[in-house]
Design a protein around this motif. Structure first.
Motif, mmCIF file in Angstrom:
data_model
loop_
_atom_site.group_PDB
_atom_site.id
_atom_site.type_symbol
_atom_site.label_atom_id
_atom_site.label_comp_id
_atom_site.label_asym_id
_atom_site.label_seq_id
_atom_site.Cartn_x
_atom_site.Cartn_y
_atom_site.Cartn_z
ATOM 1 N N LEU A 7 0.869 -1.184 0.000
ATOM 2 C CA LEU A 7 0.000 0.000 0.000
ATOM 3 C C LEU A 7 0.902 1.229 0.000
ATOM 4 N N GLY A 8 0.684 2.132 -0.954
ATOM 5 C CA GLY A 8 1.595 3.285 -1.100
ATOM 6 C C GLY A 8 2.837 2.883 -1.871
ATOM 7 N N ALA A 9 2.631 2.074 -2.927
ATOM 8 C CA ALA A 9 3.754 1.481 -3.666
ATOM 9 C C ALA A 9 4.623 2.517 -4.372
ATOM 10 N N THR A 10 4.035 3.664 -4.731
ATOM 11 C CA THR A 10 4.784 4.664 -5.500
ATOM 12 C C THR A 10 5.578 5.623 -4.614
ATOM 13 N N SER A 12 8.245 6.629 -1.238
ATOM 14 C CA SER A 12 9.634 6.316 -0.888
ATOM 15 C C SER A 12 9.750 4.913 -0.271
ATOM 16 N N ILE A 13 8.915 4.605 0.714
ATOM 17 C CA ILE A 13 8.960 3.286 1.349
ATOM 18 C C ILE A 13 8.463 2.207 0.389
ATOM 19 N N GLY A 14 7.413 2.513 -0.360
ATOM 20 C CA GLY A 14 6.879 1.541 -1.318
ATOM 21 C C GLY A 14 7.940 1.121 -2.327
ATOM 22 N N ALA A 35 -1.543 3.135 -5.356
ATOM 23 C CA ALA A 35 -1.013 4.499 -5.467
ATOM 24 C C ALA A 35 -2.191 5.444 -5.359
ATOM 25 N N ASN A 36 -1.922 6.682 -5.024
ATOM 26 C CA ASN A 36 -3.002 7.657 -4.950
ATOM 27 C C ASN A 36 -3.304 8.190 -6.343
ATOM 28 N N SER A 37 -2.351 8.906 -6.945
ATOM 29 C CA SER A 37 -2.622 9.556 -8.237
ATOM 30 C C SER A 37 -1.513 9.344 -9.270
ATOM 31 N N ALA A 84 -11.416 -0.447 -1.591
ATOM 32 C CA ALA A 84 -10.548 -1.360 -2.353
ATOM 33 C C ALA A 84 -9.209 -1.541 -1.646
ATOM 34 N N LEU A 85 -8.727 -0.486 -0.977
ATOM 35 C CA LEU A 85 -7.481 -0.616 -0.201
ATOM 36 C C LEU A 85 -7.681 -1.626 0.926
ATOM 37 N N ASP A 86 -8.824 -1.504 1.621
ATOM 38 C CA ASP A 86 -9.132 -2.451 2.704
ATOM 39 C C ASP A 86 -9.192 -3.876 2.145
ATOM 40 N N ALA A 99 2.246 -1.495 4.909
ATOM 41 C CA ALA A 99 1.367 -0.333 5.060
ATOM 42 C C ALA A 99 2.214 0.926 4.936
ATOM 43 N N ALA A 100 2.319 1.463 3.733
ATOM 44 C CA ALA A 100 3.234 2.590 3.475
ATOM 45 C C ALA A 100 2.534 3.769 2.808
ATOM 46 N N ILE A 101 1.239 3.912 3.117
ATOM 47 C CA ILE A 101 0.544 5.145 2.719
ATOM 48 C C ILE A 101 0.974 6.212 3.704
ATOM 49 N N VAL A 102 0.984 7.477 3.291
ATOM 50 C CA VAL A 102 1.377 8.536 4.224
ATOM 51 C C VAL A 102 0.127 9.158 4.861
ATOM 52 N N ASN A 124 3.408 3.203 8.173
ATOM 53 C CA ASN A 124 2.470 4.307 8.418
ATOM 54 C C ASN A 124 2.293 4.565 9.911
ATOM 55 N N LYS A 125 3.213 5.385 10.471
ATOM 56 C CA LYS A 125 3.189 5.645 11.918
ATOM 57 C C LYS A 125 1.925 6.359 12.345
ATOM 58 N N GLU A 126 1.305 7.117 11.401
ATOM 59 C CA GLU A 126 0.089 7.861 11.742
ATOM 60 C C GLU A 126 -1.032 6.922 12.183
ATOM 61 N N TRP A 213 18.640 11.107 5.226
ATOM 62 C CA TRP A 213 17.638 10.189 4.678
ATOM 63 C C TRP A 213 16.946 10.814 3.468
ATOM 64 N N SER A 214 16.600 9.981 2.493
ATOM 65 C CA SER A 214 15.783 10.435 1.378
ATOM 66 C C SER A 214 14.370 9.896 1.597
ATOM 67 N N MET A 215 13.376 10.793 1.762
ATOM 68 C CA MET A 215 12.028 10.374 2.172
ATOM 69 C C MET A 215 10.975 11.199 1.461
ATOM 70 N N GLY A 216 9.697 10.836 1.638
ATOM 71 C CA GLY A 216 8.596 11.636 1.105
ATOM 72 C C GLY A 216 8.595 13.025 1.736
ATOM 73 N N ARG A 217 7.842 13.947 1.116
ATOM 74 C CA ARG A 217 7.885 15.352 1.559
ATOM 75 C C ARG A 217 7.278 15.561 2.939
HETATM 76 P P1 NAD Z 1 5.573 9.215 0.190
HETATM 77 O O1 NAD Z 1 4.901 10.538 0.178
HETATM 78 O O2 NAD Z 1 6.851 9.046 -0.529
HETATM 79 O O3 NAD Z 1 4.550 8.109 -0.366
HETATM 80 C C1 NAD Z 1 3.248 8.013 0.095
HETATM 81 C C2 NAD Z 1 2.465 6.934 -0.626
HETATM 82 O O4 NAD Z 1 1.104 6.987 -0.149
HETATM 83 C C3 NAD Z 1 2.396 7.110 -2.153
HETATM 84 O O5 NAD Z 1 2.395 5.843 -2.772
HETATM 85 C C4 NAD Z 1 1.036 7.780 -2.367
HETATM 86 O O6 NAD Z 1 0.476 7.466 -3.627
HETATM 87 C C5 NAD Z 1 0.212 7.167 -1.246
HETATM 88 N N1 NAD Z 1 -0.853 8.062 -0.790
HETATM 89 C C6 NAD Z 1 -0.736 9.374 -0.435
HETATM 90 N N2 NAD Z 1 -1.931 9.865 -0.044
HETATM 91 C C7 NAD Z 1 -2.823 8.858 -0.161
HETATM 92 C C8 NAD Z 1 -4.224 8.751 0.074
HETATM 93 N N3 NAD Z 1 -4.954 9.801 0.508
HETATM 94 N N4 NAD Z 1 -4.823 7.557 -0.155
HETATM 95 C C9 NAD Z 1 -4.116 6.501 -0.605
HETATM 96 N N5 NAD Z 1 -2.780 6.536 -0.844
HETATM 97 C C10 NAD Z 1 -2.151 7.703 -0.636
HETATM 98 O O7 NAD Z 1 5.727 8.808 1.747
HETATM 99 P P2 NAD Z 1 6.861 7.899 2.417
HETATM 100 O O8 NAD Z 1 8.025 8.743 2.749
HETATM 101 O O9 NAD Z 1 7.051 6.651 1.631
HETATM 102 O O10 NAD Z 1 6.157 7.550 3.815
HETATM 103 C C11 NAD Z 1 5.124 6.593 3.907
HETATM 104 C C12 NAD Z 1 4.848 6.307 5.380
HETATM 105 O O11 NAD Z 1 6.008 5.701 5.936
HETATM 106 C C13 NAD Z 1 4.592 7.555 6.218
HETATM 107 O O12 NAD Z 1 3.649 7.261 7.194
HETATM 108 C C14 NAD Z 1 5.927 7.847 6.849
HETATM 109 O O13 NAD Z 1 5.827 8.518 8.087
HETATM 110 C C15 NAD Z 1 6.467 6.440 7.045
HETATM 111 N N6 NAD Z 1 7.935 6.359 7.103
HETATM 112 C C16 NAD Z 1 8.666 6.741 6.017
HETATM 113 C C17 NAD Z 1 10.063 6.677 6.053
HETATM 114 C C18 NAD Z 1 10.893 7.059 4.854
HETATM 115 O O14 NAD Z 1 12.120 6.882 4.902
HETATM 116 N N7 NAD Z 1 10.334 7.554 3.775
HETATM 117 C C19 NAD Z 1 10.690 6.239 7.217
HETATM 118 C C20 NAD Z 1 9.908 5.857 8.304
HETATM 119 C C21 NAD Z 1 8.537 5.917 8.230
#
Ligand code: NAD
Ligand code: MG
Length: 399
Positions: A7-10, A12-14, A35-37, A84-86, A99-102, A124-126, A213-217
């Motif tokens: 989940l959240g394949a596109t 950073s974590i995905g 992916a979202n969009s 569909a995600l569920d 579980a890597a949606i943000v 997804n710590k949230e 670290w390189s991560m999502g915004r």
């Molecule tokens: P990201 O912004 O790079 O990716 C987010 C993913 O979630 C994307 O695939 C996007 O399409 C999807 N998404 C966004 N909004 C959505 C929505 N409303 N419905 C469905 N899908 C949606 O984020 P990331 O950096 O990969 O982080 C993902 C999660 O992992 C976060 O909770 C973050 O705190 C946690 N995390 C990330 C890192 C890291 O190194 N990037 C490290 C530790 C924890």
């Protein structure tokens, strides 16, 4: 062969997850990607991993992706929307869910995976900040295996006593395992040493340029405000049944030690590695087996020093707010999380100054008086109210 849903394949974590998966075709097969969009990116991933299902946010995206897949003669079926995600998180064919949606948008599908008793790899710590009690109850009730992906929590998990870990760390409490405290390390982000007066002029580009670290915004901004560490304190509370008083944060700018566990006898166990999320991801993907991740090895001959300092709560008010929310319990962490999501989005859209992120979160917490959530609907209602309150307060804070 493990069947995996990402989940959240596109994100950073995905992408890091799929990079590890691709290195072990004999172990993993991809059941679903979401992916979202970012349809093009998801299409590319489908070409490589050939999932049974792909999930996107809306019907128009779904029909576009379905057309692209058909033209490429792929049999992946495209679904859309939160239900569909569920579904792909709980499908009987699935073994492991990443579980890597943000954001709180990931809560429902993480919960669905937990209720279905999956191996849940939780990035997804949230989910835990907004719905910690709910989620941990679901894990306990179904017998799901919960493996933390956040590097700090993954490090702590690796430093727990084996028996404790395999029983599930979470239900026993720290004291029964002889643990004195958990030490979460934090890099301190890009503004650890910046003059305090300069913080109000920080731009989204500066905030997203994390030193290690390189991560999502969103998480990059959270790291710059240290709200990320605050969210992680709350995450650790739920994962390891740890009271706030037994969780300490220490600034460690090199990001080599990913966290530590201190035992009552004075021993401290730490997990080290290069700052690459593929290490915790690989650890969890095939737990308890160890598999190659592609991460660089640490070179102790070139490592100059590892340093440690306490966090400065005046510089990082978001960390203080998160500790306060954890002590308040009830609805406070969910409110904190939602207000922070709105504040970070407004900052990224240049509608709010960097320093106003904490101000907005504090104002929303002060204004709301919700009671502890008892269901997913309760969490979503608190989340929605906090977002609405935050949006209304933005104009007053946008100077
Ligand atoms: P990201 O912004 O790079 O990716 C987010 C993913 O979630 C994307 O695939 C996007 O399409 C999807 N998404 C966004 N909004 C959505 C929505 N409303 N419905 C469905 N899908 C949606 O984020 P990331 O950096 O990969 O982080 C993902 C999660 O992992 C976060 O909770 C973050 O705190 C946690 N995390 C990330 C890192 C890291 O190194 N990037 C490290 C530790 C924890
Ligand atoms: Mg982390």
């Amino acid at each position: 062969m493990r069947q995996i849903t990402v989940l959240g394949a596109t994100g950073s974590i995905g992408l890091s997850t799929l990079d590890v998966v691709k290195r072990h075709p004999e172990r993993f097969s991809v059941f679903a990607l979401s992916a979202n969009s970012q349809i093009e990116k998801l299409f590319e991933l489908c070409l490589v991993h050939k999932p049974t299902f792909a999930v996107v946010a809306s019907a128009p995206y779904a029909s576009r992706l379905q057309d692209m897949l058909r033209d490429a003669q792929l049999h992946t079926e495209v679904l859309y929307g939160p239900a569909a995600l569920d579904q792909v998180a709980s499908d009987p064919a699935v073994d492991t869910v990443m579980a890597a949606i943000v954001g709180a948008a990931g809560l429902s599908s993480s919960l669905a995976a937990a209720k279905a008793g999956k191996r849940v790899l939780l990035a997804n710590k949230e989910t835990l900040v907004a719905g910690g009690a709910l989620f941990m109850d679901a894990v306990a009730a179904s017998g799901a295996i919960l493996l933390p992906i956040d590097s700090e929590h993954n490090a702590i998990y690796q430093c727990l006593p084996t028996v404790y870990r395999e029983k599930h760390p979470v239900h026993n409490g720290l004291n029964t395992a002889g643990i004195q405290r958990l030490l979460l390390t934090a890099s301190g982000g890009p503004f650890r040493d910046a003059p305090l007066a300069s913080l109000k002029d920080v731009t989204p580009e500066q905030a997203c340029a994390h030193p290690n670290w390189s991560m999502g915004r969103k998480i990059s901004v959270d790291s710059a405000t240290m709200m990320n560490k605050g969210l992680e304190v709350i995450e650790a509370h739920w994962l390891f049944a740890a009271p706030a008083a037994q969780i300490d944060v220490v600034i460690h700018p090199q990001s080599i030690i990913h966290s530590m566990v201190e035992y009552v006898d004075g021993s401290v166990l730490a997990q080290l590695g290069s700052p690459d999320m593929r290490t915790p991801i690989a650890y969890a993907l095939d737990y308890p087996e160890r598999i190659a991740s592609g991460a660089n090895r640490l070179d102790f001959t070139t490592m100059k020093s590892l340093t440690f300092t306490p966090p400065d709560l005046a510089r990082f008010p978001c960390l203080r707010l998160a500790f306060e929310a954890l002590r308040q319990h009830g609805a406070a962490p969910a409110i904190l999380n939602a207000a922070n999501e709105v504040a970070v989005a407004a900052f990224l859209e240049r509608k709010l100054r960097f320093t106003a992120i904490a101000e907005l979160v504090e104002s929303v917490l002060a204004r709301m008086t919700a009671t502890a959530p008892a269901s997913l609907d309760d969490v979503l209602a608190i989340d929605a109210e906090a977002r609405q309150t935050a949006v209304q307060l933005i104009p007053a804070l946008a100077t």
